[in-house]
Design an enzyme around this catalytic site. Sequence first.
Site, PDB file in Angstrom:
ATOM      1  N   GLU A 172       0.714  -1.091  -0.164  1.00  0.00           N
ATOM      2  CA  GLU A 172      -0.029   0.019   0.001  1.00  0.00           C
ATOM      3  C   GLU A 172       0.899   1.421  -0.106  1.00  0.00           C
ATOM      4  OE1 GLU A 172      -3.125  -0.388   2.926  1.00  0.00           O
ATOM      5  OE2 GLU A 172      -4.110  -1.936   1.938  1.00  0.00           O
ATOM      6  N   GLU A 296      -5.355  -8.085  -0.746  1.00  0.00           N
ATOM      7  CA  GLU A 296      -5.879  -7.943   0.289  1.00  0.00           C
ATOM      8  C   GLU A 296      -7.338  -7.504   0.012  1.00  0.00           C
ATOM      9  OE1 GLU A 296      -4.635  -5.095   3.406  1.00  0.00           O
ATOM     10  OE2 GLU A 296      -2.364  -5.686   2.912  1.00  0.00           O
TER      11      GLU A 296
END
Length: 492
Positions: A172, A296
């Site tokens: 991320e 995810e």
Amino acid sequence: MSNRVVIDPQRVIAPIDPNVFGGFAEHLGRCIYGGIYEPGSPHADDDGIRTDVLAALKRLRMPVMRYPGGNYVSGYRWRDGVGPKEERPTRMELAWHDLEPNTFGTNEFVDFCRKLGSEPYLAVNAGDGDMREARDWLEYCNGTKDTTLVKLRKQHGYEAPHDVKYWGIGNEVDGPWQIGFKTPEEYARVYTEYAKVMRWTDPSIKLLASAVSLWSPSWVERVQLLMEHAAKQIDYMAIHWYVGNNRERGYRDDDFASYMAISERMEDMLSGTEGIIRAMSSALKLGHDIPIAVDEWNVWYRVHNEGKLEEIYNLEDALVVAMHFNAFIRHAKSVKMANIAQIVNVIAPILTTPEGMVLQTIFHPFELYSRTCGDSALDVHWSGDTFSTPEFTGLRVLDVSATLDTPGKRLTVYLVNRSRDEAGETTIELTQGRFTGSVKASVVNGPDIKSVNTFETPDAVGVREQTFDADGTSFTITLEPHSVTVLDCDVA
Ligand code: AHR
């Protein structure tokens, strides 16, 4: 209510990669410590792995497992987690503001994966780490030459290389919450250099680029820039998302219809990413496919770090999890990996106490899909009743996908009935071939969309099975309100 699902077994979209049933374990809250690893527990084996948790996870058949984070990886030093446990340092952990004892690390994780039957997928630190550290970790894990790092692994009791195939570079990186947040250009440079030295260390690995987790308007440009600068080195484009029945994660607060319409958002994220990859691959004359890894995903909106992300899932969340698998199956051409975040305690299908565990509502669709999924995704046409939300009109009440096994004798149809109150009479029709006997219907449902499984009522939401005969080219079934139905059909 009536619906029609029309299936041509020859209209194959693509093979399904079993890695779409992957998992993710992070050093966060009680996922590792008190989740999968709890030395001294009456449930633990000699390595400290909770055998009850392992047995439940085996039911989910996760072929790949991502580790050690998540946000955690952006401050992780892999060397802290190898070697004699009494010598491992305790660190301040800045992603989740906790203390990290490092008694569980690379070798414990790989051993856990072997017990589970999962391929380990490691993410390297592209936050406050560097490429030297990443390349050393890879050499420690996979090296075969007589180097100091390989000797170190052997000294730690691992003579044979771990052969870790999947490596993610960073996590991320598009999020300002990340240790080492990066602009797209910065990440593309970092990614390219990490990838270069990691492939020189072990050319057999597959590398995942961290593309999007913050779905702000600039995500489109981010994927485009990443393709432009680093596409040659990318084996998978990794994206993350979390959804929920609230304004922040969805479109409305506690609005069942809007929550069910989240399928549209998933379609946008997948189709959008596919489109940019395709356009850029063509413009660059790339010459290799870049599949998507949704490494995810889950429902997550109620609890944050004070609650250590221990989300309690209800039935409507289980429907949303099933819709995720429908989307992955429908996008089987591009989605080649997906990792539910996470596996135990932290936004997870399994919740433990020191004494026992409970299988949350979302466990059941996961198990059903991973157990029954065929190896080819089919292009299904369906029509019927519709519903509307403040944002959408005319959405089909059913959310559907289907798969076929290789000999072409087992068709599996996945149906989510998104009506809160109405059963749906549904005809399943084949345009070629026929049903040849038995159909097993497995239904995930519970008394109410808000039903949860607790230690007191562990089976409020569960699976019921029923078998019936079907002969010819069609049959009709009634789908219960707010349910997931999986039809396993013999066909010829
Ligand atoms: O899965 C929980 C967290 O969600 C992960 O650490 C991070 O990557 C994401 O924001």
